[in-house]
Design a protein around this motif. Structure first.
Motif, PDB file in Angstrom:
ATOM      1  N   ILE A 143       0.862  -1.182   0.000  1.00 42.82           N
ATOM      2  CA  ILE A 143       0.000   0.000   0.000  1.00 42.82           C
ATOM      3  C   ILE A 143       0.897   1.230   0.000  1.00 42.82           C
ATOM      4  CG2 ILE A 143      -1.768   1.301   1.264  1.00 42.82           C
ATOM      5  CD1 ILE A 143      -2.451  -1.321   2.734  1.00 42.82           C
ATOM      6  N   ILE A 144       0.565   2.189  -0.868  1.00 39.91           N
ATOM      7  CA  ILE A 144       1.182   3.519  -0.777  1.00 39.91           C
ATOM      8  C   ILE A 144       0.064   4.427  -0.309  1.00 39.91           C
ATOM      9  CG2 ILE A 144       2.262   5.420  -2.003  1.00 39.91           C
ATOM     10  CD1 ILE A 144       3.266   3.434  -4.078  1.00 39.91           C
ATOM     11  N   LEU A 200       2.010  -1.032  12.384  1.00 39.42           N
ATOM     12  CA  LEU A 200       0.920  -0.869  11.417  1.00 39.42           C
ATOM     13  C   LEU A 200       1.317  -1.344  10.024  1.00 39.42           C
ATOM     14  CD1 LEU A 200      -0.336   2.687  12.477  1.00 39.42           C
ATOM     15  CD2 LEU A 200      -1.379   0.479  13.014  1.00 39.42           C
ATOM     16  N   GLY A 201       2.559  -1.802   9.866  1.00 39.74           N
ATOM     17  CA  GLY A 201       3.028  -2.307   8.577  1.00 39.74           C
ATOM     18  C   GLY A 201       3.814  -1.299   7.760  1.00 39.74           C
ATOM     19  N   VAL A 202       4.039  -0.117   8.315  1.00 36.61           N
ATOM     20  CA  VAL A 202       4.745   0.919   7.550  1.00 36.61           C
ATOM     21  C   VAL A 202       6.231   0.572   7.488  1.00 36.61           C
ATOM     22  CG1 VAL A 202       5.344   3.357   7.430  1.00 36.61           C
ATOM     23  CG2 VAL A 202       3.072   2.680   8.200  1.00 36.61           C
ATOM     24  N   VAL A 203       6.736   0.430   6.269  1.00 37.39           N
ATOM     25  CA  VAL A 203       8.137   0.059   6.083  1.00 37.39           C
ATOM     26  C   VAL A 203       8.989   1.266   5.704  1.00 37.39           C
ATOM     27  CG1 VAL A 203       7.617  -2.328   5.502  1.00 37.39           C
ATOM     28  CG2 VAL A 203       7.770  -0.645   3.674  1.00 37.39           C
ATOM     29  N   LYS A 204       8.343   2.315   5.221  1.00 38.68           N
ATOM     30  CA  LYS A 204       9.104   3.493   4.781  1.00 38.68           C
ATOM     31  C   LYS A 204       8.177   4.698   4.797  1.00 38.68           C
ATOM     32  CE  LYS A 204      12.928   5.036   2.705  1.00 38.68           C
ATOM     33  NZ  LYS A 204      14.285   4.908   3.177  1.00 38.68           N
ATOM     34  N   PRO A 216      -3.389  -9.290   9.306  1.00 40.01           N
ATOM     35  CA  PRO A 216      -1.966  -8.953   9.436  1.00 40.01           C
ATOM     36  C   PRO A 216      -1.634  -7.721   8.607  1.00 40.01           C
ATOM     37  CG  PRO A 216      -2.248 -11.288   8.928  1.00 40.01           C
ATOM     38  CD  PRO A 216      -3.588 -10.652   8.776  1.00 40.01           C
ATOM     39  N   PRO A 217      -0.686  -6.903   9.061  1.00 40.12           N
ATOM     40  CA  PRO A 217      -0.371  -5.672   8.331  1.00 40.12           C
ATOM     41  C   PRO A 217       0.133  -5.960   6.919  1.00 40.12           C
ATOM     42  CG  PRO A 217       0.785  -5.729  10.436  1.00 40.12           C
ATOM     43  CD  PRO A 217       0.138  -7.057  10.259  1.00 40.12           C
ATOM     44  N   VAL A 218      -0.226  -5.067   5.991  1.00 40.98           N
ATOM     45  CA  VAL A 218       0.300  -5.114   4.627  1.00 40.98           C
ATOM     46  C   VAL A 218       1.496  -4.174   4.577  1.00 40.98           C
ATOM     47  CG1 VAL A 218      -0.218  -4.606   2.209  1.00 40.98           C
ATOM     48  CG2 VAL A 218      -2.031  -5.460   3.730  1.00 40.98           C
ATOM     49  N   PRO A 219       2.606  -4.581   3.926  1.00 40.08           N
ATOM     50  CA  PRO A 219       3.729  -3.641   3.822  1.00 40.08           C
ATOM     51  C   PRO A 219       3.258  -2.325   3.214  1.00 40.08           C
ATOM     52  CG  PRO A 219       4.350  -5.795   2.949  1.00 40.08           C
ATOM     53  CD  PRO A 219       2.886  -5.870   3.244  1.00 40.08           C
ATOM     54  N   LEU A 238      -4.846   2.393   8.384  1.00 41.51           N
ATOM     55  CA  LEU A 238      -3.905   1.330   8.762  1.00 41.51           C
ATOM     56  C   LEU A 238      -4.255   0.746  10.125  1.00 41.51           C
ATOM     57  CD1 LEU A 238      -0.500   2.851   7.523  1.00 41.51           C
ATOM     58  CD2 LEU A 238      -1.860   1.068   6.431  1.00 41.51           C
ATOM     59  N   ARG A 239      -4.720   1.585  11.032  1.00 43.31           N
ATOM     60  CA  ARG A 239      -5.113   1.075  12.351  1.00 43.31           C
ATOM     61  C   ARG A 239      -6.319   0.158  12.220  1.00 43.31           C
ATOM     62  NH1 ARG A 239      -3.918   6.752  14.447  1.00 43.31           N
ATOM     63  NH2 ARG A 239      -1.847   6.496  15.333  1.00 43.31           N
TER      64      ARG A 239
END
Lengths: 217, 127
Positions: B56-57, B101-105, B79-82, B71-72
């Protein structure tokens, strides 16, 4: 306009159209083949998008300093770290300025370190962009002050003092990734609450910009 | 670009600005990704649950439901999505909370688009 609305304007509202420009520029770069007119247009677009982003960014940061909105108290730190930090940033970013000659002692500074380094590097970058020559740069500790001194040989027409102190950002021929290119207004605004100042003088074929950074008593 | 035999990865763009969504789509489709779009967090939530994107962007400040709220809500049900956050906001949660929350960047607007593409490639590798 209320201060919080102004902040939202600069830090949020402008961000999306600027991002769109960056994105369009990126896609055009991929699309442009060997056509020289397209390449020229793309070069102008690249430069303009970048300049716009930097002008807005440095204008806003300078405004925040002038209105006292960025001031968090800082633990005093050694002036010797200033020289080291500047050298490291110049090497990391491969900037078009020479590192300063240092004559620093044991003085402590209260001006925030990262903004000060950015402001002093920005002064060197600004002078280089304005004159097309690389200034000689010295960092010297004198009683009560750290002096950052930039020297350029040239005649009286080499630099326009009014423009130098007015422009929040002066585009460099070699643009950098890091935000280390503020114009002189940023450095002036940063130093003022601490009693610091800038002075530009031309005498006998030499331009000299001096930044006076008060040390902690 | 995709290598031969590599499965097409799906990216969901959650962004209220139509022009920016268009930019993201053009960029990502050029790189071989399949793209879905949502105008706000509420649409984004529905699309994640129905389409199961690999990445997800998402913007943060959007009408109806912002990116963090989306995201919450997702983290509560699956499960969180990247996720990659693109934002002009200046008061985000700390890194640990974002990671949960799955935030990678996180990219602050404006940003270099080639770095976004690289971040998406890395994010989908694990999915």
């Amino acid at each position: 306009m209320k201060p919080e609305d102004e902040r939202l304007f600069f830090e949020h509202d402008l961000a999306t159209p600027l991002t769109n420009l960056q994105g369009a520029h990126y896609l055009l770069k991929m699309a442009v083949g060997g056509d020289p007119r397209s390449a020229d247009a793309l070069e102008v677009l690249t430069h303009s998008v970048r300049t716009l982003e930097r002008m807005l960014g440095w204008y806003w940061r300078t405004r925040e300093l002038l209105e006292g909105r960025e001031a968090d108290p800082v633990e005093p730190w050694p002036a010797s770290a200033l020289g080291r930090g500047i050298r490291e940033r110049l090497e990391e970013e491969r900037l078009p300025v020479d590192p300063p000659d240092e004559r620093l002692g044991k003085a402590l500074l209260s001006v925030p370190q990262e903004p000060l380094a950015a402001g002093l590097i920005g002064a060197a970058v600004t002078l280089q962009a304005a004159s097309k020559a690389v200034p000689r740069w010295e960092l010297e500790e004198v009683p009560g002050l750290i002096v950052s001194r930039y020297s350029l040989e040239g005649d009286a027409d080499l630099l326009d003092e009014e423009r130098l102190f007015r422009k929040v950002y002066w585009p460099s021929a070699r643009p950098m990734e890091a935000w280390l290119d503020p114009g002189l207004p940023y450095l002036e605004a940063l130093l003022k609450p601490f009693g610091g100042s800038l002075e530009l003088v031309w005498r006998s074929g030499l331009w000299r910009l001096e930044c006076f950074v008060p040390v902690r008593p | 670009m995709l290598r031969p035999g590599e499965a097409v990865k799906r990216v969901l763009i959650v962004e209220d600005d139509a022009h920016l969504r268009r930019m993201f789509r053009a960029l990502l489709e050029n790189e071989g990704f399949e793209v879905r779009e949502a105008e706000d967090g509420s649409q984004g939530l529905a699309l994640v649950l129905s389409e199961a994107p690999d990445c997800i962007i998402t913007d943060t400040m959007m009408p109806r439901m912002d990116g963090l709220a989306m995201l919450r809500r997702l983290a509560a049900v699956r499960p969180p999505v990247p996720s990659i956050m693109v934002t002009a906001a200046f008061d985000l949660p700390d890194d640990r909370q974002l990671k949960e929350l799955g935030v990678v960047k996180v990219f602050g607007k404006p940003f270099a688009f080639d770095r976004l593409v690289e971040a998406v490639r890395q994010a989908v590798q694990g999915s």
